[in-house]
Write a protein that holds these residues in place. Structure first.
Motif, PDB file in Angstrom:
ATOM      1  N   VAL A 183      40.838  45.836  21.960  1.00  0.00           N
ATOM      2  CA  VAL A 183      40.566  45.127  23.212  1.00  0.00           C
ATOM      3  C   VAL A 183      41.306  43.791  23.229  1.00  0.00           C
ATOM      4  CG1 VAL A 183      38.766  44.123  24.663  1.00  0.00           C
ATOM      5  CG2 VAL A 183      38.331  46.255  23.421  1.00  0.00           C
ATOM      6  N   ARG A 184      41.341  43.114  22.093  1.00  0.00           N
ATOM      7  CA  ARG A 184      41.991  41.801  22.046  1.00  0.00           C
ATOM      8  C   ARG A 184      43.496  41.917  22.320  1.00  0.00           C
ATOM      9  NH1 ARG A 184      40.970  38.880  16.695  1.00  0.00           N
ATOM     10  NH2 ARG A 184      41.504  37.003  17.884  1.00  0.00           N
ATOM     11  N   ILE A 185      44.140  42.957  21.771  1.00  0.00           N
ATOM     12  CA  ILE A 185      45.574  43.076  22.026  1.00  0.00           C
ATOM     13  C   ILE A 185      45.818  43.455  23.474  1.00  0.00           C
ATOM     14  CG2 ILE A 185      45.883  45.515  21.374  1.00  0.00           C
ATOM     15  CD1 ILE A 185      48.228  42.577  20.577  1.00  0.00           C
ATOM     16  N   ALA A 186      44.933  44.277  24.051  1.00  0.00           N
ATOM     17  CA  ALA A 186      45.059  44.584  25.478  1.00  0.00           C
ATOM     18  C   ALA A 186      44.870  43.320  26.306  1.00  0.00           C
ATOM     19  CB  ALA A 186      44.039  45.644  25.882  1.00  0.00           C
ATOM     20  N   ALA A 187      43.982  42.436  25.857  1.00  0.00           N
ATOM     21  CA  ALA A 187      43.746  41.180  26.561  1.00  0.00           C
ATOM     22  C   ALA A 187      44.974  40.283  26.492  1.00  0.00           C
ATOM     23  CB  ALA A 187      42.526  40.473  25.971  1.00  0.00           C
ATOM     24  N   ALA A 214      36.016  58.871  35.165  1.00  0.00           N
ATOM     25  CA  ALA A 214      35.868  57.595  34.466  1.00  0.00           C
ATOM     26  C   ALA A 214      34.432  57.343  34.032  1.00  0.00           C
ATOM     27  CB  ALA A 214      36.344  56.455  35.357  1.00  0.00           C
ATOM     28  N   ASP A 215      33.494  58.131  34.531  1.00  0.00           N
ATOM     29  CA  ASP A 215      32.079  57.952  34.182  1.00  0.00           C
ATOM     30  C   ASP A 215      31.531  59.099  33.341  1.00  0.00           C
ATOM     31  OD1 ASP A 215      31.527  55.457  35.361  1.00  0.00           O
ATOM     32  OD2 ASP A 215      31.419  56.376  37.343  1.00  0.00           O
ATOM     33  N   THR A 216      32.405  59.942  32.809  1.00  0.00           N
ATOM     34  CA  THR A 216      31.931  61.070  32.006  1.00  0.00           C
ATOM     35  C   THR A 216      31.541  60.602  30.609  1.00  0.00           C
ATOM     36  OG1 THR A 216      34.157  61.578  31.216  1.00  0.00           O
ATOM     37  CG2 THR A 216      33.443  62.640  33.264  1.00  0.00           C
ATOM     38  N   GLY A 217      30.983  61.510  29.842  1.00  0.00           N
ATOM     39  CA  GLY A 217      30.557  61.173  28.484  1.00  0.00           C
ATOM     40  C   GLY A 217      31.652  61.261  27.459  1.00  0.00           C
ATOM     41  N   ASP A 218      32.812  61.790  27.824  1.00  0.00           N
ATOM     42  CA  ASP A 218      33.919  61.968  26.883  1.00  0.00           C
ATOM     43  C   ASP A 218      34.813  60.727  26.906  1.00  0.00           C
ATOM     44  OD1 ASP A 218      36.177  62.628  25.459  1.00  0.00           O
ATOM     45  OD2 ASP A 218      36.506  64.548  26.463  1.00  0.00           O
ATOM     46  N   PRO A 219      34.893  59.959  25.804  1.00  0.00           N
ATOM     47  CA  PRO A 219      35.715  58.737  25.807  1.00  0.00           C
ATOM     48  C   PRO A 219      37.188  59.015  26.101  1.00  0.00           C
ATOM     49  CG  PRO A 219      34.253  58.766  23.913  1.00  0.00           C
ATOM     50  CD  PRO A 219      34.168  60.118  24.534  1.00  0.00           C
ATOM     51  N   GLY A 220      37.721  60.123  25.558  1.00  0.00           N
ATOM     52  CA  GLY A 220      39.120  60.446  25.804  1.00  0.00           C
ATOM     53  C   GLY A 220      39.386  60.674  27.279  1.00  0.00           C
ATOM     54  N   LEU A 221      38.474  61.353  27.952  1.00  0.00           N
ATOM     55  CA  LEU A 221      38.632  61.590  29.385  1.00  0.00           C
ATOM     56  C   LEU A 221      38.484  60.287  30.168  1.00  0.00           C
ATOM     57  CD1 LEU A 221      39.027  63.396  31.791  1.00  0.00           C
ATOM     58  CD2 LEU A 221      36.603  64.078  31.644  1.00  0.00           C
ATOM     59  N   ARG A 222      37.571  59.414  29.742  1.00  0.00           N
ATOM     60  CA  ARG A 222      37.413  58.133  30.438  1.00  0.00           C
ATOM     61  C   ARG A 222      38.693  57.301  30.323  1.00  0.00           C
ATOM     62  NH1 ARG A 222      32.500  57.982  27.627  1.00  0.00           N
ATOM     63  NH2 ARG A 222      32.946  56.009  26.548  1.00  0.00           N
ATOM     64  N   ARG A 223      39.313  57.337  29.147  1.00  0.00           N
ATOM     65  CA  ARG A 223      40.574  56.605  28.979  1.00  0.00           C
ATOM     66  C   ARG A 223      41.646  57.166  29.911  1.00  0.00           C
ATOM     67  NH1 ARG A 223      43.514  56.919  24.734  1.00  0.00           N
ATOM     68  NH2 ARG A 223      42.559  58.714  23.728  1.00  0.00           N
ATOM     69  N   ALA A 224      41.793  58.485  29.918  1.00  0.00           N
ATOM     70  CA  ALA A 224      42.800  59.114  30.768  1.00  0.00           C
ATOM     71  C   ALA A 224      42.539  58.810  32.238  1.00  0.00           C
ATOM     72  CB  ALA A 224      42.824  60.622  30.524  1.00  0.00           C
ATOM     73  N   THR A 255      31.490  50.520  26.139  1.00  0.00           N
ATOM     74  CA  THR A 255      31.394  50.010  24.763  1.00  0.00           C
ATOM     75  C   THR A 255      32.485  50.555  23.851  1.00  0.00           C
ATOM     76  OG1 THR A 255      29.853  51.790  24.179  1.00  0.00           O
ATOM     77  CG2 THR A 255      28.897  49.685  24.939  1.00  0.00           C
ATOM     78  N   ASP A 256      33.090  51.670  24.213  1.00  0.00           N
ATOM     79  CA  ASP A 256      34.126  52.253  23.366  1.00  0.00           C
ATOM     80  C   ASP A 256      35.364  51.355  23.393  1.00  0.00           C
ATOM     81  OD1 ASP A 256      36.701  54.045  23.069  1.00  0.00           O
ATOM     82  OD2 ASP A 256      35.070  55.148  22.104  1.00  0.00           O
ATOM     83  N   PRO A 257      35.876  50.908  22.219  1.00  0.00           N
ATOM     84  CA  PRO A 257      37.004  49.955  22.194  1.00  0.00           C
ATOM     85  C   PRO A 257      38.254  50.468  22.901  1.00  0.00           C
ATOM     86  CG  PRO A 257      35.959  50.051  20.045  1.00  0.00           C
ATOM     87  CD  PRO A 257      35.351  51.149  20.860  1.00  0.00           C
ATOM     88  N   LEU A 258      38.609  51.725  22.663  1.00  0.00           N
ATOM     89  CA  LEU A 258      39.829  52.247  23.275  1.00  0.00           C
ATOM     90  C   LEU A 258      39.681  52.368  24.784  1.00  0.00           C
ATOM     91  CD1 LEU A 258      40.974  54.942  20.686  1.00  0.00           C
ATOM     92  CD2 LEU A 258      42.129  52.817  21.267  1.00  0.00           C
ATOM     93  N   VAL A 259      38.514  52.748  25.240  1.00  0.00           N
ATOM     94  CA  VAL A 259      38.306  52.843  26.687  1.00  0.00           C
ATOM     95  C   VAL A 259      38.332  51.448  27.304  1.00  0.00           C
ATOM     96  CG1 VAL A 259      36.813  53.679  28.522  1.00  0.00           C
ATOM     97  CG2 VAL A 259      36.954  54.954  26.378  1.00  0.00           C
ATOM     98  N   ARG A 260      37.706  50.476  26.633  1.00  0.00           N
ATOM     99  CA  ARG A 260      37.736  49.102  27.148  1.00  0.00           C
ATOM    100  C   ARG A 260      39.178  48.583  27.222  1.00  0.00           C
ATOM    101  NH1 ARG A 260      33.523  45.880  27.691  1.00  0.00           N
ATOM    102  NH2 ARG A 260      34.494  43.990  26.850  1.00  0.00           N
TER     103      ARG A 260
END
Length: 711
Positions: free
Chosen positions: A193-197, A121-131, A157-162
């Protein structure tokens, strides 16, 4: 990672003795090797194969837990890390119920790899952080996971990860995440992020207010905002919100839902309307008031003929409440080809009297509309009645007299004629002509429409069909002869001919023998010989046939020794997980036998642990050994079953059988609520049948409430 040591460890495991979705897990080592190999194509195929075998459609197996540590080691070593972390999350999700040892072992195994997942969850790859955020949440280990997710949320800061982080926090702590979700609704946040909220606010139980309403409408269409999310359960956000709010079953939530849907259905954006249509259909399946509440938007939906076809499915669910659509549907249905057929199909549900002459106009090229007019077919009979129309009647006669209809169309046309009864008597020649090609459907229709002056000739035709016609139609022909003349000889002969051990028609033949009662005494030896072999495992059709044979033996002989042992064998052999309805039928057969079936009481009492079996078991126990039941407890169990649509029809029947002394004041309140609440009791099954079945159940509940209150 020492790859050679890793592979040796993999090979040392007893994979061949473990099971996955396709049997032996002997192929798992090969997939693990491919993941660590040099071929990107082979590795991708291995991931796909593992999803299909050790996580088949969300189910986990004995081999799944054993594979988890190896998947984690590969992910930690950099082999397809994002894919494997996501797979680990899916395995944890598959083990969420913990209903059996495999599920519990799978979730525990993934929890054991949380250090790896949380580090990702703390790596530099956004896709991996999401997973990683999603997979960590699926473990359910809130104490370990939530602190990491909260910390990451503050800096991500990445929208999909947030969005994934917010969904993960809401999954683990719905009410505790509501405040964070509310703060993320503002227009300064990205749409993802808003739809996730919004979804997190719903999951957190917050009232749906003006802020939520405005945010959802401003984001429509929203499906594209979640298409890259790991959370597939919420990939239709508007539909998800509508379902969640309606399941709360409060007036305020219904008002909020229908206000939102009305606005969305009137959106200027076609994609937004498309999402709203699907959500509105969901509302119709869940809410009894949906057709009325949604009817106001119908005219707007039909304003543009080019957009109208997208609304047809919803219009069919609204039925007569969609009357505002009739003029447009009539115009569209008067056209040519499949577009006209689709419009006519919707018109059949909305205004069948207006649809009938249009169906008659081009009957052979309106297969959709014809299917809608006949309704859902079950065992060659239709579950709906279409209004008689002289022009349609003439068109059906002409169609049957031509070489055009195939077997399926012929059956539907025949069923319509049969449903019209004596008004269709002029079609007798056409029905006689198609009898050889539709031997199961035509006899019933012939009996229904046949005028008195033609009964003798028609009975002779059907008697011949019962004796020498196609085998699969002989029972139907014999039943029709009995209806026309009262003669049972052809039926006795036809039943005897179908009581072949293991034959496809044993169950139907036994049911008809039971209807004949003592008159079928001569069939007793054939019934006994048609029983399934007691040695070995019988399949569901064989068990069902044995239940009908037991019922027939009781009706014919009134001898419990002929029937009770057969039912005992079924109750002992049937597996509750897979043969719910077989067990229910066996219990109902025991109820018909009554006190003479007392030896079955222990087996029937065992059924009280399964909600689906409770209604039939209570009905049977009340008939066989009423003193064995605690009335108020049984009433509570029955209401539990009815409220969850676990054989609700039988549950209400059993509740009435128990009588008013078994019901407490709370039971009466729950029964009344079952009839009068807005949320449908029936909410699953064939979509076109859900609402009608629920309305029938509602009337049954009302009648039960009246009966028990009056008594």
């Amino acid at each position: 990672m020492d790859l050679a040591s890793f592979l040796a460890d993999v090979d040392a495991q007893p994979w061949a003795d473990l099971q996955h979705a396709y049997g032996s897990a002997a192929d798992v080592p090969g997939h693990l090797r491919a993941l660590a190999g040099d071929s990107e194509e082979a590795a991708s195929e291995a991931v796909s194969e593992l999803y299909g075998s050790i996580l088949h459609q969300g189910s986990v197996y004995g081999a799944t837990a054993r594979a988890v540590p190896y998947l984690a080691r590969l992910a930690g070593a950099g082999y397809r890390t994002e894919d494997l972390v996501a797979l680990l999350g899916g395995i944890a999700e598959g083990g969420a119920d913990g209903g059996d040892s495999d599920e519990a072992a799978c979730r525990a195994a993934v929890v054991g790899e949380l250090a790896l997942i949380l580090a990702a969850a703390d790596t530099g790859d956004p896709g991996l952080r999401r997973a990683a955020a999603w997979a960590a949440a699926m473990t359910g280990a809130a104490e370990q996971v939530l602190p990491v997710l909260h910390r990451r949320w503050k800096t991500e800061t990445d929208p999909l990860v947030r969005a994934e982080l917010l969904g993960a926090m809401a999954h683990l702590d719905p009410s505790g995440t509501a405040g964070t979700a509310t703060a993320a609704l503002g227009a300064d946040e990205p749409g993802e992020v808003r739809i996730a909220a919004l979804l997190a606010c719903v999951d957190g139980g917050l009232p749906w207010g003006a802020e939520h309403h405005g945010a959802m409408l401003s984001l429509l269409p929203v499906n594209g905002l979640v298409e890259d999310r790991m959370d597939l359960e919420r990939n239709e956000p508007l539909q998800y919100v509508v379902e969640a709010l309606l399941l709360r079953d409060t007036g305020a939530d219904r008002d909020a839902t229908y206000t939102l849907l009305d606005a969305a259905l009137r959106s200027a954006d076609p994609e937004a309307r498309e999402e709203a249509l699907w959500a509105a259909e969901t509302a119709c399946l869940l809410s009894r008031s949906a057709p009325e509440r949604l009817s106001g938007a119908v005219e707007a939906l039909m304003a543009d003929p080019a957009d109208a076809p997208a609304a047809y499915s919803l219009l069919a669910k609204l039925g007569v409440r969609a009357a505002a659509a009739v003029p447009a549907l009539v115009r569209l249905a008067a056209g040519e080809g499949d577009p006209a057929d689709r419009a006519l199909e919707a018109l059949v549900a909305v205004a069948p009297d207006r649809a009938a002459p249009l169906l008659a106009r081009d009957l052979g090229r309106r297969p959709r509309a014809l299917r809608a007019a006949c309704g859902f077919l079950i065992d060659g009979t239709a579950d709906s009645s279409f209004p008689y129309d002289p022009a349609l009647f003439d068109a059906i006669r002409a169609r049957l007299g031509s070489a055009g209809p195939d077997a399926d169309e012929t059956v539907r046309l025949v069923l319509l004629l049969g449903a019209w009864g004596s008004r269709a008597s002029a079609a007798l020649p056409e029905l006689r002509s198609v009898l050889p090609g539709s031997p199961k459907a035509v006899p019933k229709a012939l009996a229904a429409i046949c005028p008195p002056e033609h009964r003798v000739a028609t009975a002779e035709l059907l008697t011949a069909a019962a004796r020498t016609g196609p085998e699969d139609g002989r029972l139907a022909a014999a039943v029709a002869v009995r209806e026309l003349t009262g003669e049972t000889g052809p039926l006795l002969a036809a039943v005897a001919g179908r009581l072949t051990p293991g034959g496809p028609a044993v169950r139907e033949a036994a049911r008809l023998a039971a209807e004949l009662g003592p008159e079928a005494t001569g069939l007793v030896p054939a019934l006994r010989s048609a029983l399934g072999e007691s040695e070995g495992t019988r399949n569901s059709p064989q068990l069902d046939a044995d239940v009908e044979i037991a019922a027939a033996l009781w009706r014919i002989t009134a001898d419990p020794e002929a029937a009770v042992p057969v039912l005992a064998g079924v109750l002992a052999e049937a597996e509750p997980t897979w043969t719910h309805w077989t067990l229910g039928r066996a219990a109902r057969a025991a109820a018909r036998i009554g006190g003479a079936a007392r030896p079955l009481v222990p087996a029937l009492e065992r059924l009280l642990t399964d909600r689906v079996q409770i209604p039939s078991a209570v009905l049977a126990l009340h008939a066989t050994a009423p003193e064995s039941l605690d009335g108020p407890r049984a009433a509570g169990l029955l209401l539990d079953a009815a409220e969850r649509d676990a054989d609700a029809v039988t549950a209400l029947e059993a509740l009435v059988a128990l009588g008013p002394t078994a019901l407490t004041a709370d039971h009466h309140r729950r029964l009344t609520a079952l009839a009068e609440r807005d949320r449908r009791v029936r909410a699953s099954g064939v979509e076109t049948r859900i609402a009608p079945a629920d309305e029938r159940l509602r009337e049954q509940a009302r009648e039960a409430a009246r009966t028990l209150a009056g008594a």
